[in-house]
Design a protein around this motif. Structure first.
Motif, mmCIF file in Angstrom:
data_model
loop_
_atom_site.group_PDB
_atom_site.id
_atom_site.type_symbol
_atom_site.label_atom_id
_atom_site.label_comp_id
_atom_site.label_asym_id
_atom_site.label_seq_id
_atom_site.Cartn_x
_atom_site.Cartn_y
_atom_site.Cartn_z
ATOM 1 N N UNK A 20 0.767 -1.277 -0.112
ATOM 2 C CA UNK A 20 -0.108 -0.169 0.076
ATOM 3 C C UNK A 20 0.738 1.212 -0.039
ATOM 4 N N UNK A 21 0.411 2.330 -0.243
ATOM 5 C CA UNK A 21 0.852 3.599 -0.134
ATOM 6 C C UNK A 21 1.197 4.035 1.131
ATOM 7 N N UNK A 22 2.339 4.412 1.530
ATOM 8 C CA UNK A 22 2.540 4.714 3.073
ATOM 9 C C UNK A 22 3.774 5.099 3.399
ATOM 10 N N UNK A 23 4.147 5.035 4.474
ATOM 11 C CA UNK A 23 5.282 5.549 5.181
ATOM 12 C C UNK A 23 6.270 4.469 5.624
ATOM 13 N N UNK A 24 7.405 4.475 5.361
ATOM 14 C CA UNK A 24 8.368 3.384 5.862
ATOM 15 C C UNK A 24 8.840 3.737 7.264
ATOM 16 N N UNK A 29 12.530 5.891 5.897
ATOM 17 C CA UNK A 29 11.696 6.802 6.510
ATOM 18 C C UNK A 29 10.793 7.715 5.587
ATOM 19 N N UNK A 30 11.056 7.183 4.284
ATOM 20 C CA UNK A 30 10.171 8.009 3.275
ATOM 21 C C UNK A 30 8.626 7.747 3.291
ATOM 22 N N UNK A 31 8.082 8.849 2.841
ATOM 23 C CA UNK A 31 6.506 8.783 2.733
ATOM 24 C C UNK A 31 6.071 8.604 1.343
ATOM 25 N N UNK A 32 4.789 8.018 1.209
ATOM 26 C CA UNK A 32 4.108 7.941 0.021
ATOM 27 C C UNK A 32 4.927 7.166 -0.948
ATOM 28 N N UNK A 33 5.404 5.832 -0.513
ATOM 29 C CA UNK A 33 5.829 4.782 -1.380
ATOM 30 C C UNK A 33 4.824 3.604 -1.216
ATOM 31 N N UNK A 34 5.231 2.468 -2.053
ATOM 32 C CA UNK A 34 4.723 1.222 -1.634
ATOM 33 C C UNK A 34 5.311 0.296 -0.412
ATOM 34 N N UNK A 35 4.684 0.219 0.506
ATOM 35 C CA UNK A 35 5.331 -0.358 1.632
ATOM 36 C C UNK A 35 4.387 -1.654 2.049
ATOM 37 N N UNK A 54 10.181 -1.753 0.024
ATOM 38 C CA UNK A 54 10.767 -3.195 -0.203
ATOM 39 C C UNK A 54 12.227 -3.013 -0.024
ATOM 40 N N UNK A 55 12.848 -2.155 -0.386
ATOM 41 C CA UNK A 55 14.529 -2.185 0.027
ATOM 42 C C UNK A 55 14.827 -2.395 1.623
ATOM 43 N N UNK A 56 13.931 -1.590 2.241
ATOM 44 C CA UNK A 56 14.215 -1.637 3.837
ATOM 45 C C UNK A 56 13.919 -3.069 4.468
ATOM 46 N N UNK A 57 12.809 -3.590 3.627
ATOM 47 C CA UNK A 57 12.400 -4.854 4.237
ATOM 48 C C UNK A 57 13.376 -5.911 3.954
ATOM 49 N N UNK A 58 13.948 -5.845 2.627
ATOM 50 C CA UNK A 58 15.027 -6.664 2.441
ATOM 51 C C UNK A 58 16.297 -6.631 3.186
ATOM 52 N N UNK A 59 16.439 -5.462 3.494
ATOM 53 C CA UNK A 59 17.723 -5.043 4.637
ATOM 54 C C UNK A 59 17.286 -5.828 5.899
ATOM 55 N N UNK A 60 16.333 -5.799 6.331
ATOM 56 C CA UNK A 60 15.756 -6.406 7.557
ATOM 57 C C UNK A 60 15.881 -7.680 7.539
#
Length: 78
Positions: A20-24, A29-35, A54-60
């Motif tokens: 969904x569109x939202x905040x990481x 910490x970016x806003x208005x992207x697919x999270x 997505x990229x932060x999820x992969x890093x986690x």
């Protein structure tokens, strides 16, 4: 007979396979992207959805696998 635990509304609304569109809430910490919803964060009585890009999820995921022993079996919720 086991009674099935019904997840809170925020969990039902944020399926782990939905983007969904939202905040990481993780590193960028970016806003208005697919999270993607990862779980909930609780602090005292406050409970909010934890979402990540997505990229932060992969890093986690990489960090978790880097510190988890290879012999650690996955849990039911993994």
């Amino acid at each position: 007979m086991k009674r099935r635990i019904r997840p809170p509304a925020m969990v039902r609304e944020h399926s782990p396979d939905r983007w969904r569109r939202g905040t990481c809430w993780l590193w960028c910490g970016r806003d208005d992207l697919a999270v993607q919803w990862l779980g909930t964060v609780e602090h005292g009585p406050v409970r909010v959805p934890l979402t990540a890009y997505r990229e932060c999820t992969h890093l986690l995921t990489e960090r978790v696998h880097a510190v988890a022993p290879a012999s650690t079996p996955p849990t039911e919720n993994a």
